[in-house]
Design a protein around this motif. Structure first.
Motif, mmCIF file in Angstrom:
data_model
loop_
_atom_site.group_PDB
_atom_site.id
_atom_site.type_symbol
_atom_site.label_atom_id
_atom_site.label_comp_id
_atom_site.label_asym_id
_atom_site.label_seq_id
_atom_site.Cartn_x
_atom_site.Cartn_y
_atom_site.Cartn_z
ATOM 1 N N GLY A 121 0.765 -1.240 0.000
ATOM 2 C CA GLY A 121 0.000 0.000 0.000
ATOM 3 C C GLY A 121 0.795 1.288 0.000
ATOM 4 O O GLY A 121 0.227 2.343 0.268
ATOM 5 N N VAL A 122 2.107 1.231 -0.270
ATOM 6 C CA VAL A 122 2.865 2.482 -0.401
ATOM 7 C C VAL A 122 3.320 2.650 -1.843
ATOM 8 O O VAL A 122 3.706 1.683 -2.508
ATOM 9 C CB VAL A 122 4.090 2.572 0.542
ATOM 10 C CG1 VAL A 122 3.674 2.642 1.992
ATOM 11 C CG2 VAL A 122 5.070 1.453 0.330
ATOM 12 N N THR A 123 3.267 3.873 -2.307
ATOM 13 C CA THR A 123 3.697 4.187 -3.670
ATOM 14 C C THR A 123 5.115 4.744 -3.632
ATOM 15 O O THR A 123 5.635 5.070 -2.554
ATOM 16 C CB THR A 123 2.766 5.245 -4.287
ATOM 17 O OG1 THR A 123 2.927 6.472 -3.540
ATOM 18 C CG2 THR A 123 1.310 4.792 -4.262
ATOM 19 N N ARG A 124 5.721 4.895 -4.802
ATOM 20 C CA ARG A 124 7.046 5.536 -4.879
ATOM 21 C C ARG A 124 6.979 6.947 -4.304
ATOM 22 O O ARG A 124 7.898 7.393 -3.626
ATOM 23 C CB ARG A 124 7.560 5.570 -6.318
ATOM 24 C CG ARG A 124 8.158 4.256 -6.777
ATOM 25 C CD ARG A 124 8.870 4.384 -8.121
ATOM 26 N NE ARG A 124 10.095 5.170 -8.054
ATOM 27 C CZ ARG A 124 11.295 4.693 -7.689
ATOM 28 N NH1 ARG A 124 11.436 3.434 -7.336
ATOM 29 N NH2 ARG A 124 12.354 5.483 -7.665
ATOM 30 N N GLY A 125 5.869 7.625 -4.575
ATOM 31 C CA GLY A 125 5.697 8.980 -4.030
ATOM 32 C C GLY A 125 5.643 8.974 -2.506
ATOM 33 O O GLY A 125 6.245 9.843 -1.858
ATOM 34 N N ASP A 126 4.927 8.005 -1.931
ATOM 35 C CA ASP A 126 4.880 7.882 -0.471
ATOM 36 C C ASP A 126 6.284 7.671 0.088
ATOM 37 O O ASP A 126 6.683 8.318 1.063
ATOM 38 C CB ASP A 126 4.014 6.687 -0.045
ATOM 39 C CG ASP A 126 2.552 6.812 -0.403
ATOM 40 O OD1 ASP A 126 2.038 7.952 -0.501
ATOM 41 O OD2 ASP A 126 1.907 5.753 -0.587
ATOM 42 N N VAL A 127 7.015 6.761 -0.533
ATOM 43 C CA VAL A 127 8.358 6.445 -0.049
ATOM 44 C C VAL A 127 9.284 7.647 -0.204
ATOM 45 O O VAL A 127 10.120 7.908 0.660
ATOM 46 C CB VAL A 127 8.927 5.177 -0.728
ATOM 47 C CG1 VAL A 127 10.351 4.897 -0.272
ATOM 48 C CG2 VAL A 127 8.038 3.970 -0.440
ATOM 49 N N THR A 128 9.111 8.436 -1.256
ATOM 50 C CA THR A 128 9.911 9.657 -1.433
ATOM 51 C C THR A 128 9.705 10.590 -0.244
ATOM 52 O O THR A 128 10.671 11.174 0.277
ATOM 53 C CB THR A 128 9.547 10.354 -2.751
ATOM 54 O OG1 THR A 128 9.879 9.467 -3.832
ATOM 55 C CG2 THR A 128 10.292 11.665 -2.925
ATOM 56 N N MET A 129 8.466 10.730 0.205
ATOM 57 C CA MET A 129 8.183 11.595 1.361
ATOM 58 C C MET A 129 8.721 10.982 2.649
ATOM 59 O O MET A 129 9.257 11.692 3.512
ATOM 60 C CB MET A 129 6.674 11.843 1.480
ATOM 61 C CG MET A 129 6.060 12.565 0.309
ATOM 62 S SD MET A 129 6.819 14.182 0.054
ATOM 63 C CE MET A 129 6.679 14.310 -1.720
#
Length: 144
Positions: A121-129
């Protein structure tokens, strides 16, 4: 003669009592010093403020990562390593290593916590943050 036997018996009794008392005290000290499973592995100094991206990353970290990596990425004894640690400095574990760990999981190689599973449930964008948050915590703790 009887007086000597009585004195020896008293000394043996006192000595045995003292040995038992010191043994219990040493066991209590050992227990007090042993970290509990789930106890934070490092002390994390928090930055005075976080950037907007790091604030978003903090919320995502708390939702998806802190159950294992602990509050403020301090790790948890017996559960998962601290991310505020020199092993995870940018020169050793670049941002892409966090992206890959979240997406694919990672085989244990620095710590003895076992393998990390992919984070659902995490996206690349989530992980970037999340990375922005971790890097700001690292900088506040002298890890560049």
């Amino acid at each position: 003669m009887k007086k000597s036997i009585v004195i020896i018996a008293i000394l043996v009794t006192v000595g045995a009592g003292y040995a038992i008392w010191k043994g219990a005290d040493a066991a209590d000290q050992k227990t007090a010093q042993a970290p509990e499973t789930g106890a934070a592995l490092v002390e994390v100094k928090l930055p005075g403020t976080l950037s907007q991206n790091a604030e978003i990353g903090k919320a995502a970290f708390e939702a998806k990562c802190s159950a294992c990596h602990g509050a403020n990425a301090a790790g948890q004894d017996g559960v998962a390593p601290p991310l505020v640690h020199k092993i995870y400095e940018p020169g050793h574990h670049g941002d892409e290593s966090f992206q890959r760990a979240a997406a694919n999981g990672v085989r244990a190689h620095h710590w003895r916590f076992g393998d990390m599973q992919p984070v659902e449930g995490v996206t690349r964008g989530d992980v970037t943050m999340i990375i922005a948050y971790i890097r700001e915590l690292q900088r506040a703790n002298g890890i560049y």
